[in-house]
Write an enzyme that holds these catalytic residues in place. Structure first.
Site, PDB file in Angstrom:
ATOM      1  N   ARG A 196      -9.672 -10.595 -12.259  1.00  0.00           N
ATOM      2  CA  ARG A 196      -8.741  -9.647 -12.866  1.00  0.00           C
ATOM      3  C   ARG A 196      -7.645 -10.317 -13.669  1.00  0.00           C
ATOM      4  O   ARG A 196      -7.160  -9.774 -14.639  1.00  0.00           O
ATOM      5  CB  ARG A 196      -8.126  -8.749 -11.795  1.00  0.00           C
ATOM      6  CG  ARG A 196      -7.282  -9.494 -10.782  1.00  0.00           C
ATOM      7  CD  ARG A 196      -6.870  -8.622  -9.618  1.00  0.00           C
ATOM      8  NE  ARG A 196      -5.687  -7.819  -9.919  1.00  0.00           N
ATOM      9  CZ  ARG A 196      -4.946  -7.217  -8.986  1.00  0.00           C
ATOM     10  NH1 ARG A 196      -5.294  -7.298  -7.717  1.00  0.00           N
ATOM     11  NH2 ARG A 196      -3.889  -6.520  -9.302  1.00  0.00           N
ATOM     12  N   ARG A 197      -7.195 -11.518 -13.252  1.00  0.00           N
ATOM     13  CA  ARG A 197      -5.955 -12.045 -13.836  1.00  0.00           C
ATOM     14  C   ARG A 197      -6.185 -13.237 -14.751  1.00  0.00           C
ATOM     15  O   ARG A 197      -5.511 -14.242 -14.646  1.00  0.00           O
ATOM     16  CB  ARG A 197      -4.983 -12.437 -12.722  1.00  0.00           C
ATOM     17  CG  ARG A 197      -4.365 -11.239 -12.054  1.00  0.00           C
ATOM     18  CD  ARG A 197      -3.826 -11.596 -10.700  1.00  0.00           C
ATOM     19  NE  ARG A 197      -3.121 -10.469 -10.125  1.00  0.00           N
ATOM     20  CZ  ARG A 197      -2.950 -10.287  -8.823  1.00  0.00           C
ATOM     21  NH1 ARG A 197      -3.430 -11.167  -7.982  1.00  0.00           N
ATOM     22  NH2 ARG A 197      -2.307  -9.241  -8.372  1.00  0.00           N
ATOM     23  N   TYR A 238       1.780   5.612  -2.373  1.00  0.00           N
ATOM     24  CA  TYR A 238       2.004   7.002  -1.956  1.00  0.00           C
ATOM     25  C   TYR A 238       3.388   7.473  -2.376  1.00  0.00           C
ATOM     26  O   TYR A 238       3.591   8.653  -2.648  1.00  0.00           O
ATOM     27  CB  TYR A 238       1.775   7.162  -0.449  1.00  0.00           C
ATOM     28  CG  TYR A 238       0.331   6.946  -0.120  1.00  0.00           C
ATOM     29  CD1 TYR A 238      -0.621   7.888  -0.509  1.00  0.00           C
ATOM     30  CD2 TYR A 238      -0.111   5.783   0.480  1.00  0.00           C
ATOM     31  CE1 TYR A 238      -1.963   7.675  -0.287  1.00  0.00           C
ATOM     32  CE2 TYR A 238      -1.447   5.559   0.706  1.00  0.00           C
ATOM     33  CZ  TYR A 238      -2.365   6.510   0.316  1.00  0.00           C
ATOM     34  OH  TYR A 238      -3.701   6.286   0.523  1.00  0.00           O
ATOM     35  N   HIS A 278      -9.668   0.299 -10.980  1.00  0.00           N
ATOM     36  CA  HIS A 278      -9.428   1.322  -9.962  1.00  0.00           C
ATOM     37  C   HIS A 278      -7.994   1.837 -10.014  1.00  0.00           C
ATOM     38  O   HIS A 278      -7.754   3.038 -10.068  1.00  0.00           O
ATOM     39  CB  HIS A 278      -9.735   0.761  -8.575  1.00  0.00           C
ATOM     40  CG  HIS A 278      -9.146   1.559  -7.454  1.00  0.00           C
ATOM     41  ND1 HIS A 278      -9.670   2.775  -7.063  1.00  0.00           N
ATOM     42  CD2 HIS A 278      -8.067   1.349  -6.676  1.00  0.00           C
ATOM     43  CE1 HIS A 278      -8.929   3.262  -6.081  1.00  0.00           C
ATOM     44  NE2 HIS A 278      -7.952   2.421  -5.827  1.00  0.00           N
ATOM     45  N   PHE A 279      -7.027   0.914 -10.013  1.00  0.00           N
ATOM     46  CA  PHE A 279      -5.665   1.452  -9.888  1.00  0.00           C
ATOM     47  C   PHE A 279      -5.140   2.025 -11.196  1.00  0.00           C
ATOM     48  O   PHE A 279      -4.232   2.856 -11.174  1.00  0.00           O
ATOM     49  CB  PHE A 279      -4.706   0.485  -9.184  1.00  0.00           C
ATOM     50  CG  PHE A 279      -4.314  -0.777  -9.906  1.00  0.00           C
ATOM     51  CD1 PHE A 279      -3.550  -0.736 -11.056  1.00  0.00           C
ATOM     52  CD2 PHE A 279      -4.659  -2.008  -9.386  1.00  0.00           C
ATOM     53  CE1 PHE A 279      -3.166  -1.904 -11.692  1.00  0.00           C
ATOM     54  CE2 PHE A 279      -4.277  -3.185 -10.015  1.00  0.00           C
ATOM     55  CZ  PHE A 279      -3.528  -3.120 -11.186  1.00  0.00           C
ATOM     56  N   HIS A 280      -5.736   1.638 -12.325  1.00  0.00           N
ATOM     57  CA  HIS A 280      -5.347   2.339 -13.548  1.00  0.00           C
ATOM     58  C   HIS A 280      -5.877   3.770 -13.527  1.00  0.00           C
ATOM     59  O   HIS A 280      -5.219   4.689 -14.003  1.00  0.00           O
ATOM     60  CB  HIS A 280      -5.826   1.601 -14.796  1.00  0.00           C
ATOM     61  CG  HIS A 280      -4.887   0.492 -15.210  1.00  0.00           C
ATOM     62  ND1 HIS A 280      -4.863  -0.729 -14.587  1.00  0.00           N
ATOM     63  CD2 HIS A 280      -3.917   0.437 -16.152  1.00  0.00           C
ATOM     64  CE1 HIS A 280      -3.922  -1.490 -15.138  1.00  0.00           C
ATOM     65  NE2 HIS A 280      -3.322  -0.807 -16.086  1.00  0.00           N
ATOM     66  N   HIS A 297       0.781  -1.222   0.000  1.00  0.00           N
ATOM     67  CA  HIS A 297       0.000   0.000   0.000  1.00  0.00           C
ATOM     68  C   HIS A 297       0.818   1.279   0.000  1.00  0.00           C
ATOM     69  O   HIS A 297       0.632   2.099  -0.877  1.00  0.00           O
ATOM     70  CB  HIS A 297      -1.123   0.045   1.022  1.00  0.00           C
ATOM     71  CG  HIS A 297      -2.086   1.102   0.578  1.00  0.00           C
ATOM     72  ND1 HIS A 297      -2.853   0.954  -0.545  1.00  0.00           N
ATOM     73  CD2 HIS A 297      -2.281   2.366   0.991  1.00  0.00           C
ATOM     74  CE1 HIS A 297      -3.510   2.059  -0.778  1.00  0.00           C
ATOM     75  NE2 HIS A 297      -3.193   2.941   0.128  1.00  0.00           N
TER      76      HIS A 297
END
Lengths: 538, 194
Positions: A431-432, A221, A368-370, A217
């Site tokens: 997802r994979r 950041y 989401h993370f894209h 995580h």
């Protein structure tokens, strides 16, 4: 005062970063096409999983680490107005990182390391993959040390003065990275390396997942902070205004540093090996870390409003139209914030504890993370490249219009790609997977969204190509610009107390929080009996 | 007073701290609002966790994945939907996740009843998810995963592997049929269901 050393360091780092970025976009295009099943002759799980592993490593580890190192060297010298401390060390770090990338790239491209960038054991990759990844992290620690030393040297030379905000944030990121990378470094040194070299037969999978979650995580950041530095330090100037609040910016960076770290278990919500109390505690921290992002949204939008009104914008929303949309930095900030808002909503769903069961490991997650990483973060990296390339090369940007086109297409492509991705996740697509093989009616609903994603991929690939073209043209054919007075990013004028001007109390606080959040969850693997599996191929 | 004495230094530092705390009223309102929003969401999740027992599946119970097949509760003849009496509140299902399927490949369970899945991996990491439901858990080698849920809607559902587990990962799925209570009881009377 910026001599050639930091310029060369920045350019060398940036080219590795953006070269990897462009290459990874090609892999991404292949994946979206392969996954849709549109062209049967490119269908291949072996190629797909090698590609997705390479794409992930290039984007998440290579693009980010090299960009952040280059940007850090530039920020430190311009913002502190001092030369790089120990350039030899900086180049050595660069060499170690690059060696690591090459070592990891060989097995990746040969399909000998198709373990995804999260390298979850007990599936085992070629040892060179782990050695390469470890060297990349070790090389980045050279950068971490240089940033922290330069911060200290400047403070010693300027007692009682406030460290300029860009360097304050960069140093916060250096500390953040030191803490963050420790998790994966422990996993690599004590588990993955001895196991892949054949010194150990088995691996404690639960422990490996816990250590990886430690890194997984806060690393986002580490990627995000340079984007926030751009939002706080470059965007208000580019928009023709000033930063609404320097103090709140510092508070936001400190909150990210402190709360970003002890919250990795929201990646393990669905795992058996961690307990309810630990997961709940990490959930509370995950919500707490949304506070600095909400503060950032406020301060940056307030700064843009100040600029818009100064430029004659009237009324409740008139200032938005009055902003200089033709400035790549301002345009990037607006598009980036838009994607941050949408991605943030998705993030709240992911963080929401038991609700995570609905979307865990579904297509929703890469959607989401894209949106947050490839959207919010990378858009600001692109804008920073347009801002810095002319300064680093001493040449004018090849074409402002092309840069604007590139930013818009990146935004549109990302919107076209991530919206269906989120929908697919809600429709239950994992997802994979490299293709849809389930004999279930449910999968019929997936088809149109997969086809739409191809369009998004095409737009994004074109946009990435255009980006590299602009940088290349600027460097090789750009009109030589008379070396103007060095424009420094926004500096601080306010005096702040010790709390907002050094990291000692915050590092101690982090130490306490990390012990609380990871103490027992890690210790349990040594105290309780576990059965560790041997290595598996794929 | 001597400006270098510790008293004046402390005083000026205190002054700076007070100055740090003075922020513009709009900022202050936004901080209150943002904190309240976050607090509200955490409170909702806490109520769910404490009173409704809405927690993610956590379960510390280890097992030797390499010898699952040699005996114990995950031996082949023990797998599937476990025998139950009508008075049982929970129906237990035992599955082995292994490349490339959840075994047994087809199971039948009733709707509106608590179903407890107990799962173990024979080889690598797997993830179990039944789309459109909250039946989701990771299956970590060396650990037993336990997750309890209720399926409100009868129908045929795929149970998908959602964690990369090797080249055949795309093919890893099994079929879960959820029967309405009536159909379940009828099936039971026919003696088809344990």
């Amino acid at each position: 005062m910026i001599d050639t050393t930091p310029k060369r360091l920045a350019l060398f780092n940036f080219w590795i970063a953006f070269g990897s970025f462009a290459l990874a976009c090609v892999f991404g295009m292949y994946q979206v096409l392969e996954r849709s099943g549109l062209l049967t002759f490119i269908q291949s799980p072996a190629v797909y999983f090698a590609s997705v592993s390479t794409h992930g490593v290039l984007m998440a580890f290579v693009l980010t680490t090299f960009f952040i190192m280059g940007f850090g060297y530039y920020t430190a010298t311009t913002s502190l107005n001092m030369p790089i401390w120990n350039p030899t060390l900086a180049w050595a770090g660069y060499g170690v990182c690059l060696t690591g990338v090459v070592l990891a790239a060989i097995p990746l491209l040969l399909g000998k390391a198709s373990v995804l960038y999260t390298f979850y054991p007990p599936i085992q990759a070629n040892a060179f993959f782990y050695i390469g990844a470890t060297l990349l992290v070790v090389g980045s620690w050279f950068w971490t040390a240089i940033m922290i030393v330069m911060f200290g040297k400047w403070k010693k030379a300027h007692p009682g003065e406030t460290v300029p905000l860009p360097m304050f944030a960069t140093t916060a990121n250096a500390y953040l990275w030191a803490w963050t990378s420790a998790g994966v470094a422990l996993e690599a040194v004590f588990q993955l390396l001895p196991w892949s070299l054949g010194l150990k037969d088995t691996i404690d999978v639960g422990l490996a997942r816990t250590l990886f979650a430690w890194t997984l995580h806060p690393i986002v950041y580490f990627w995000l902070i340079p984007a926030y530095i751009a939002l706080y330090s470059y965007v208000p100037v580019a928009a023709g205004g000033k930063l609404f609040s320097d103090k709140l910016a510092r508070v936001a960076f400190l909150l990210i540093l402190v709360f970003g770290l002890p919250i990795g278990f929201h990646h393990l919500y669905m795992d058996p090996e961690q307990g309810t109390i630990a997961k709940f505690w990490h959930m509370v921290g995950t919500f707490a870390v949304s506070l600095p992002t909400l503060l950032t949204g406020f301060t940056v939008i307030a700064s843009l409003e100040l600029a818009g009104r100064k430029r004659g914008g009237k009324g409740l929303f008139g200032w938005i139209g009055a902003l200089p949309w033709q400035n790549p930095m301002v345009l990037a900030a607006i598009l980036s914030l838009l994607m941050l808002v949408l991605g943030g909503f998705g993030g709240i769903v992911n963080a929401s504890y038991a609700m995570n069961a609905m979307i865990h490991n579904t297509a929703w997650v890469p959607g989401h993370f894209h949106l947050i990483f490839a959207g919010t973060v990378v858009t600001m990296y692109l804008a920073l490249a347009y801002q810095l390339w002319p300064k680093l090369c001493g040449k004018k940007l090849f074409s402002n219009d092309l840069a604007l086109t590139q930013l818009w297409t990146w935004f549109v492509g990302m919107a076209i790609m991530t919206t269906p991705w989120h929908v697919l996740g809600l429709l239950g697509q994992p997802r994979r997977i490299s293709s849809v093989q389930y004999n279930s009616l449910l999968t019929l609903a997936w088809k149109p969204y997969e086809l739409l994603m191809i369009l998004g991929g095409l737009v994004l690939l074109g946009s990435a190509g255009l980006f590299v073209y602009i940088l290349f043209k600027t460097q090789t054919e750009g009109a030589i610009e008379a070396q103007a007075v060095e424009e420094t990013p926004l500096q601080s004028e306010v005096a702040v107390s010790l709390w907002l001007n050094n990291f000692v109390p915050w590092n101690l606080l982090i130490l306490g929080l990390m012990l609380l959040s990871y103490g027992w969850p890690i210790l349990q693997f040594f105290v309780l009996k576990t059965y560790n599996p041997t290595a598996w191929g794929y | 007073m001597n400006p270098n004495s510790w008293i004046s230094k402390t005083r000026s530092e205190l002054g700076l701290i007070l100055q740090d705390m003075q922020i513009e009223h709009l900022e202050k309102n936004w901080i209150y609002l943002a904190t309240a929003m976050i607090g509200f969401m955490v409170v909702i999740l806490s109520i769910g966790a404490v009173f409704l027992h809405l927690n993610p599946p956590s379960h510390w119970e280890t097992i030797d994945s390499a010898s699952l097949h040699l005996g114990g509760e995950f031996a082949e003849d023990k797998l599937g939907v476990q025998p139950s009496k009508p008075s049982d509140v929970i129906i237990q299902v035992k599955l082995v996740a292994a490349r490339y399927g959840f075994f047994p490949r087809e199971i039948v369970v009733p709707a509106d009843k608590k179903i407890q899945f107990r799962m173990a991996s024979l080889d690598v990491l797997h993830g179990a998810h039944i789309p459109m439901t909250n039946m989701s858990t990771m299956i970590v080698p060396g650990h037993i995963s336990e997750v309890t849920t209720v399926f409100p809607k009868p129908g045929e559902y795929p149970l998908l592997c959602n964690e990369y587990c090797g080249m055949g990962h795309d093919h890893m799925w099994s079929k879960v049929t959820v029967l309405s209570q009536n159909d379940w009881d009828a099936r039971k009377n026919e003696g088809k269901q344990p």
